[in-house]
Scaffold this motif. Structure first.
Motif, PDB file in Angstrom:
ATOM      1  N   GLY A   1     -66.806  -1.119 -10.763  1.00 11.36           N
ATOM      2  CA  GLY A   1     -65.782  -1.064  -9.727  1.00 11.36           C
ATOM      3  C   GLY A   1     -66.034  -1.998  -8.555  1.00 11.36           C
ATOM      4  O   GLY A   1     -65.105  -2.382  -7.856  1.00 11.36           O
ATOM      5  N   SER A   2     -67.297  -2.378  -8.355  1.00 12.05           N
ATOM      6  CA  SER A   2     -67.613  -3.312  -7.266  1.00 12.05           C
ATOM      7  C   SER A   2     -67.815  -4.734  -7.786  1.00 12.05           C
ATOM      8  O   SER A   2     -68.268  -5.605  -7.054  1.00 12.05           O
ATOM      9  N   GLY A   3     -67.498  -4.949  -9.075  1.00  9.75           N
ATOM     10  CA  GLY A   3     -67.540  -6.296  -9.626  1.00  9.75           C
ATOM     11  C   GLY A   3     -68.696  -6.587 -10.564  1.00  9.75           C
ATOM     12  O   GLY A   3     -68.786  -7.693 -11.116  1.00  9.75           O
ATOM     13  N   ALA A   4     -69.594  -5.635 -10.781  1.00  2.84           N
ATOM     14  CA  ALA A   4     -70.718  -5.855 -11.692  1.00  2.84           C
ATOM     15  C   ALA A   4     -70.240  -5.787 -13.144  1.00  2.84           C
ATOM     16  O   ALA A   4     -69.164  -5.261 -13.439  1.00  2.84           O
TER      17      ALA A   4
ATOM     18  N   GLU B   1     -57.736  -3.367  -4.479  1.00  2.00           N
ATOM     19  CA  GLU B   1     -59.066  -3.528  -5.068  1.00  2.00           C
ATOM     20  C   GLU B   1     -60.105  -2.644  -4.386  1.00  2.00           C
ATOM     21  O   GLU B   1     -60.991  -2.107  -5.040  1.00  2.00           O
ATOM     22  N   GLU B   2     -59.981  -2.456  -3.091  1.00  2.00           N
ATOM     23  CA  GLU B   2     -60.959  -1.626  -2.381  1.00  2.00           C
ATOM     24  C   GLU B   2     -60.896  -0.149  -2.798  1.00  2.00           C
ATOM     25  O   GLU B   2     -61.848   0.590  -2.608  1.00  2.00           O
ATOM     26  N   LEU B   3     -59.780   0.263  -3.390  1.00  2.00           N
ATOM     27  CA  LEU B   3     -59.662   1.632  -3.900  1.00  2.00           C
ATOM     28  C   LEU B   3     -60.061   1.739  -5.367  1.00  2.00           C
ATOM     29  O   LEU B   3     -60.552   2.783  -5.800  1.00  2.00           O
ATOM     30  N   ALA B   4     -59.860   0.677  -6.136  1.00  2.00           N
ATOM     31  CA  ALA B   4     -60.073   0.725  -7.582  1.00  2.00           C
ATOM     32  C   ALA B   4     -61.488   1.186  -7.932  1.00  2.00           C
ATOM     33  O   ALA B   4     -61.670   1.970  -8.854  1.00  2.00           O
ATOM     34  N   GLY B   5     -62.476   0.730  -7.219  1.00  3.32           N
ATOM     35  CA  GLY B   5     -63.837   1.179  -7.465  1.00  3.32           C
ATOM     36  C   GLY B   5     -64.195   2.424  -6.685  1.00  3.32           C
ATOM     37  O   GLY B   5     -64.861   3.317  -7.194  1.00  3.32           O
TER      38      GLY B   5
ATOM     39  N   ILE C   1     -62.566   5.181  -5.552  1.00  2.00           N
ATOM     40  CA  ILE C   1     -62.157   6.555  -5.870  1.00  2.00           C
ATOM     41  C   ILE C   1     -62.789   7.099  -7.143  1.00  2.00           C
ATOM     42  O   ILE C   1     -62.749   8.297  -7.381  1.00  2.00           O
ATOM     43  N   SER C   2     -63.395   6.244  -7.924  1.00  2.00           N
ATOM     44  CA  SER C   2     -64.117   6.732  -9.098  1.00  2.00           C
ATOM     45  C   SER C   2     -65.622   6.713  -8.843  1.00  2.00           C
ATOM     46  O   SER C   2     -66.303   7.711  -9.032  1.00  2.00           O
ATOM     47  N   CYS C   3     -66.126   5.598  -8.382  1.00  2.67           N
ATOM     48  CA  CYS C   3     -67.575   5.407  -8.245  1.00  2.67           C
ATOM     49  C   CYS C   3     -68.214   6.324  -7.201  1.00  2.67           C
ATOM     50  O   CYS C   3     -69.371   6.709  -7.359  1.00  2.67           O
TER      51      CYS C   3
END
Length: 154
Positions: free
Chosen positions: A140-143, A109-113, A115-117
């Protein structure tokens, strides 16, 4: 042959995932995340410079705004509420296919947002140091959405 942007990012994500796992084992989570972010930001700088090189009369805010067509055309982002003025561009991303794809791929999860954001601001700044970006939160951070505001300062 051009690879669709979402597919290209999925390939990059698999490399980032392997790099992150190796670095995490060797140097710890924090150092691994910092290294991956540095690499992703560096790639964004190169993409911003490349996009600027395609500007017919050199970088301009009008040309920069055409990036929305590229992002929409890739099918990776749902973009709404676009407002475009002489010195300001605002819009809302309501769906991010990049984060969806990364989660499907099983990225931590820490990569999912990350590497794009982390790419958006360095992309814009590399395009022109006259562009400033605000984006208080990300999908990516849950918003629920990403609200972007780009301004052009002379």
């Amino acid at each position: 042959m051009d690879i669709p942007l979402l597919e290209q990012r999925a390939i990059e994500a698999s490399i980032f995932k392997a790099l992150y796992q190796a670095l995490k084992e060797k140097n710890g989570r924090k150092a691994a995340l910092e290294t991956v972010e540095t690499a992703a930001r560096s790639m964004a700088v190169q993409a911003g410079l490349s996009f600027a090189a395609k500007a017919p009369d050199g970088p301009s805010f009008e040309h920069f705004k055409t990036v929305l067509d590229m992002w929409r055309g890739s099918g990776a982002l749902d973009i709404e509420d676009v407002r475009s003025g002489k010195d300001e561009l605002t819009f809302t991303v309501t769906r991010c296919g990049y984060v969806e794809k990364y989660r499907e791929m099983g990225l931590p999860e820490e990569l999912a947002g990350l590497i794009s954001c982390c790419r958006d601001e360095p992309f814009a700044q590399a395009y022109s140091n006259r562009i400033f970006m605000e984006r208080p939160e990300t999908i990516g951070s849950g918003a629920d959405c990403c609200r972007f505001r780009f301004t052009w300062k002379d």
